[in-house]
Design a protein around this motif. Sequence first.
Motif, PDB file in Angstrom:
ATOM      1  N   GLU A  10       0.833  -1.213   0.000  1.00 53.14           N
ATOM      2  CA  GLU A  10       0.000   0.000   0.000  1.00 53.14           C
ATOM      3  C   GLU A  10       0.864   1.258   0.000  1.00 53.14           C
ATOM      4  O   GLU A  10       0.543   2.244  -0.649  1.00 53.14           O
ATOM      5  CB  GLU A  10      -0.916   0.011   1.221  1.00 53.14           C
ATOM      6  N   LEU A  11       1.973   1.196   0.746  1.00 48.85           N
ATOM      7  CA  LEU A  11       2.844   2.377   0.816  1.00 48.85           C
ATOM      8  C   LEU A  11       3.537   2.646  -0.521  1.00 48.85           C
ATOM      9  O   LEU A  11       3.661   3.790  -0.938  1.00 48.85           O
ATOM     10  CB  LEU A  11       3.884   2.189   1.928  1.00 48.85           C
TER      11      LEU A  11
ATOM     12  N   ALA B   6       3.939   8.777   6.305  1.00 46.67           N
ATOM     13  CA  ALA B   6       3.345   7.913   5.279  1.00 46.67           C
ATOM     14  C   ALA B   6       2.440   6.871   5.927  1.00 46.67           C
ATOM     15  O   ALA B   6       1.331   6.588   5.435  1.00 46.67           O
ATOM     16  CB  ALA B   6       4.451   7.232   4.471  1.00 46.67           C
ATOM     17  N   ILE B   7       2.868   6.322   7.049  1.00 48.22           N
ATOM     18  CA  ILE B   7       2.053   5.298   7.724  1.00 48.22           C
ATOM     19  C   ILE B   7       0.829   5.950   8.387  1.00 48.22           C
ATOM     20  O   ILE B   7      -0.248   5.365   8.443  1.00 48.22           O
ATOM     21  CB  ILE B   7       2.920   4.471   8.700  1.00 48.22           C
TER      22      ILE B   7
ATOM     23  N   THR C 242      -5.159   8.426   9.851  1.00 49.20           N
ATOM     24  CA  THR C 242      -5.264   9.142  11.125  1.00 49.20           C
ATOM     25  C   THR C 242      -4.342  10.356  11.106  1.00 49.20           C
ATOM     26  O   THR C 242      -3.463  10.460  10.250  1.00 49.20           O
ATOM     27  CB  THR C 242      -4.905   8.209  12.310  1.00 49.20           C
ATOM     28  N   THR C 243      -4.561  11.263  12.045  1.00 54.36           N
ATOM     29  CA  THR C 243      -3.673  12.435  12.131  1.00 54.36           C
ATOM     30  C   THR C 243      -3.060  12.558  13.526  1.00 54.36           C
ATOM     31  O   THR C 243      -2.371  13.516  13.819  1.00 54.36           O
ATOM     32  CB  THR C 243      -4.455  13.735  11.826  1.00 54.36           C
ATOM     33  N   THR C 244      -3.339  11.567  14.353  1.00 52.31           N
ATOM     34  CA  THR C 244      -2.837  11.635  15.722  1.00 52.31           C
ATOM     35  C   THR C 244      -1.527  10.866  15.859  1.00 52.31           C
ATOM     36  O   THR C 244      -1.484   9.651  15.644  1.00 52.31           O
ATOM     37  CB  THR C 244      -3.874  11.035  16.704  1.00 52.31           C
TER      38      THR C 244
ATOM     39  N   ALA D 152       5.466   2.281  13.893  1.00 52.42           N
ATOM     40  CA  ALA D 152       5.780   2.685  12.510  1.00 52.42           C
ATOM     41  C   ALA D 152       7.270   2.532  12.203  1.00 52.42           C
ATOM     42  O   ALA D 152       7.655   2.214  11.081  1.00 52.42           O
ATOM     43  CB  ALA D 152       5.342   4.131  12.284  1.00 52.42           C
ATOM     44  N   LEU D 153       8.102   2.743  13.224  1.00 52.94           N
ATOM     45  CA  LEU D 153       9.555   2.692  12.994  1.00 52.94           C
ATOM     46  C   LEU D 153      10.174   1.379  13.475  1.00 52.94           C
ATOM     47  O   LEU D 153      11.395   1.265  13.571  1.00 52.94           O
ATOM     48  CB  LEU D 153      10.237   3.880  13.704  1.00 52.94           C
TER      49      LEU D 153
END
Lengths: 234, 499
Positions: free
Chosen positions: A33-34, B376-377, B383-385, B394-395
């Motif tokens: 997706e990314l 990007a994730i 979401t924006t939080t 994410a990392l």
Amino acid sequence: MTQQQMILNVTSRDSLRFDSFYAANEENKDVLELVTAFAESYDRKQFFLWGETHSGKSHMLQACCYHATERGQRVSYLPMKTLATYGSTAARGLDSMDLIVIDDVDRVLGNADWEEALFDLINHCRTGKQRLVFSSTQNPRYLECELPDLASRLIWGETYTLHALTDDEKQDALLHRAKIRHLAISERVMDYLSRHYPRDMGSLLTILDVLDQESIRRQSKITIPFVKQVLDSS
Amino acid sequence: MLWSDCLKLLENDLPDQELNTWLRTLHGQEHDDTLLLLAPNDYVLKHVSSYYLDRIVILVRRIKKNDSFQVRIQIGSADYVAPMAIGTEQPHIVDPAMAAAAPFPNSLQQPSEFVNPNMHTGASLSNNLGQSQPFNQGYQTTGRHVNPGLTTAENQVIFANNLNPSLTFDNFVEGKSNQLARASAIQVGENPGTSYNPLFIFGGVGLGKTHLMHAIGNHIKAHNPEANVVYLHSERFVNGMVAALRHNKIEEFKNYYRSVDALLIDDIQFFANKTRSMEEFFHTFNVLLECQKQIIMTGDRLPREVENLDDRLQSRLVWGLTVEVEPPDVETRVAILRKKVEHMGLDIPNEVAFFIARRFRSNIRDLEGALLRVLAILRLRNTTTITLDFVQDALRDQLAVMDKMVTIESIKKLVAEHFNIRVADLDSKSRARSITRPRQMAMALSKELTNHSLPEIGEKFGGRDHTTVLHACRKVRELIQSDSRLEEAHRILSRTLRS
């Protein structure tokens, strides 16, 4: 049939697109997706995809190229496995491309000419509107760059890992590709393949191509005797 | 579009890799009864001519239902000519391979090269290639000084200064590590050619030198839009000079750079060993300084530490002001993150910003790469939080890799074991050969295998200066050429640490 024997001049009937990529697990689904989102955007500058050999990096990169071309963008794909020996001039003149995709970048690292050419290319892309995609078998942080200026630029954008498939997932992936080609392969045949032939994804896909073409040519279903006949004689 | 239609047909026959490497990279233009294919470089041209051209001719003639339709291929790109094509009836073709190495940074007015594909396809003339050169408009001179008839829009394109307008002083985050460099840069931006000339900014990779340089250029342009400010990387200067020599345009090349109001050259360490380019740059440098034109340069180290740089140039570079940009401290890295996130209309909690800033500390590109991945994730999850849990997840991959990365401590431990000394000896003041060699080796390996800056490495070895680290790296490099035992030690240690 050995791995060596499997390098045959056959062409896949299915194309390397995002929808033909089999993302077996959640991590790879996210990466798919990314990468798709990257290919659809115009403002994301750089993307680095790394993962083991045959984890599907080249498939994703080719799909990226196709996607961009469909959107009217000009694309250049540089497979470093092939181009490494030709010299860095192969990376010249790409200033007018919208998307430059460099597959297996690790193949040319350590070569001063190539490193400077890539460094120059990244600088140019950053100044302009061009976008870059890289892939390698190693994490970009571990790449053996002679040029620190290049090393820092390779990790400038988004970096993602494509995870290699388990044996079960490989079978599912192969069935997925067979289904796209409307090719019927039973589970028994699949089991037979996994027990008797190399199990890396590259070899399995080559086997699929061979069986596909032979079944069309001979107008025959893919059965275990057929597999034996085709693969053991090739 | 004829070429698009042809590509669609080729998609049925060829694997994606061949299409993407050789054919989708071509630009097609249809002119009367000819399809002109423009290849980015000689390498693509030769390959396409040898392996695909016959097939393309067949397909094109089938599409056009015309057996005499011609296909030509040459190096070029129409993209460079759009502005110059205004008012011209025929397409203007420019060689982008040369533009990549353009003598002039705007890359627009290069002589085009008509390449006769017969040279690459032997005697096969069945596709009517390489007869005349109807599309070659030839060389056009550059610059407003020689193109007074150009419109403002054309001049703007021709005088492309390569400045990135998004890199300004406003979005440059100031911290202890770059305070002096920023203040000097603002001074130069306010008073070009008079204060601090030349200005030389040096420091490790990814610390904001290029940002400062662009910010100065943009500042000069903001106050004087007519100013001819040119930014380029030293590599492009070298490539441009080679292209100018090849095409007998060296005088134009010289005149171009000697007529600018401000010349901004990035990463001058790439001039090393390029004698002719250094010589030319030296003269350009002198002319500009005499005319009180501003020169700004960056490098990864002090001019005198750049190996194989012309002595005269080295001494000239420090005539003005030399300022260092050091690695940003954690507070500055947090401020950089905040600035970037705010720019995107988002908010990042303090604990999250500190978490990222503490983990990604080698340089700003590293930090930016981590942030881009988080963002990007964030979009992927709709979401924006930004929370700490979210960022850690994410990392995850990258953090796992970093946890396994080589550290200066692990290098010191292994080197000490190898040379049978104590780790504390490496930090000591001892100058005995039995200690200095392992210490130099450990410093060199720290430079090779970690992202730490030279001052950071020096600090970890008993608070030594960065010049000591630089000396150690050079010494080890020399020794592994001449001392087989040391070469073997370096190889074994390096391999063990990497594994």
